[in-house]
Design a protein around this motif. Structure first.
Motif, short mmCIF file in Angstrom:
data_model
loop_
_atom_site.label_atom_id
_atom_site.label_comp_id
_atom_site.label_asym_id
_atom_site.label_seq_id
_atom_site.Cartn_x
_atom_site.Cartn_y
_atom_site.Cartn_z
N LEU A 197 18.80 -96.23 -42.72
CA LEU A 197 17.91 -96.92 -43.64
C LEU A 197 16.85 -97.63 -42.83
N ALA A 198 15.61 -97.21 -43.00
CA ALA A 198 14.48 -97.86 -42.32
C ALA A 198 13.86 -98.83 -43.32
N VAL A 199 13.74 -100.08 -42.93
CA VAL A 199 13.14 -101.10 -43.79
C VAL A 199 11.82 -101.49 -43.16
N LYS A 200 10.73 -101.31 -43.90
CA LYS A 200 9.40 -101.64 -43.37
C LYS A 200 8.71 -102.56 -44.34
N LEU A 201 8.55 -103.80 -43.92
CA LEU A 201 7.80 -104.78 -44.70
C LEU A 201 6.39 -104.84 -44.15
N GLY A 202 5.44 -105.10 -44.99
CA GLY A 202 4.06 -105.23 -44.51
C GLY A 202 3.11 -104.40 -45.34
N ALA A 203 1.89 -104.40 -44.89
CA ALA A 203 0.81 -103.74 -45.62
C ALA A 203 0.66 -102.29 -45.19
N MET A 204 -0.34 -101.63 -45.77
CA MET A 204 -0.55 -100.21 -45.51
C MET A 204 -0.79 -99.93 -44.03
N GLY A 205 -1.55 -100.76 -43.36
CA GLY A 205 -1.81 -100.55 -41.93
C GLY A 205 -0.53 -100.57 -41.11
N ASP A 206 0.40 -101.44 -41.48
CA ASP A 206 1.69 -101.51 -40.79
C ASP A 206 2.46 -100.21 -40.96
N LEU A 207 2.42 -99.65 -42.18
CA LEU A 207 3.11 -98.38 -42.42
C LEU A 207 2.49 -97.25 -41.63
N VAL A 208 1.17 -97.21 -41.58
CA VAL A 208 0.48 -96.15 -40.84
C VAL A 208 0.81 -96.24 -39.35
N ILE A 209 0.79 -97.45 -38.81
CA ILE A 209 1.11 -97.64 -37.39
C ILE A 209 2.57 -97.26 -37.12
N ALA A 210 3.46 -97.55 -38.06
CA ALA A 210 4.88 -97.24 -37.87
C ALA A 210 5.18 -95.75 -38.04
N SER A 211 4.23 -94.97 -38.51
CA SER A 211 4.47 -93.54 -38.76
C SER A 211 4.95 -92.80 -37.52
N SER A 212 4.40 -93.12 -36.37
CA SER A 212 4.84 -92.43 -35.15
C SER A 212 6.30 -92.77 -34.83
N PHE A 213 6.70 -94.01 -35.12
CA PHE A 213 8.10 -94.39 -34.94
C PHE A 213 8.99 -93.57 -35.86
#
Length: 72
Positions: free
Chosen positions: A9-25
């Motif tokens: 389960l990956a939990v990602k809080l934050g805005a759209m930019g945070d999600l885009v940056i986390a995409s490589s992870f």
């Protein structure tokens, strides 16, 4: 059902930019665990940008207010 796959389960809080940056992870997570069931929990407002991301088996889009307030 006897599903012996690893479950992540990956939990990602934050805005759209945070999600885009986390995409490589998230992509590397899928590469390291190709057979695992990987689920993303994030807010509804920006989580929809991940709907077509093949690195997740499923998305859980939570109410942003409840999620960020810690009420879930």
């Amino acid at each position: 059902m006897n599903d012996s796959r690893e479950r992540i389960l990956a939990v990602k809080l934050g805005a759209m930019g945070d999600l885009v940056i986390a995409s490589s992870f998230f992509h590397n997570l899928r590469r390291l665990f190709p057979k695992a069931e990987i689920v993303l929990l994030t807010g509804k407002t920006y989580g929809r940008v991940m709907e077509n991301n093949k690195d997740f088996d499923r998305l859980i889009l939570a109410d942003d207010f409840l999620l960020y307030r810690g009420s879930l």
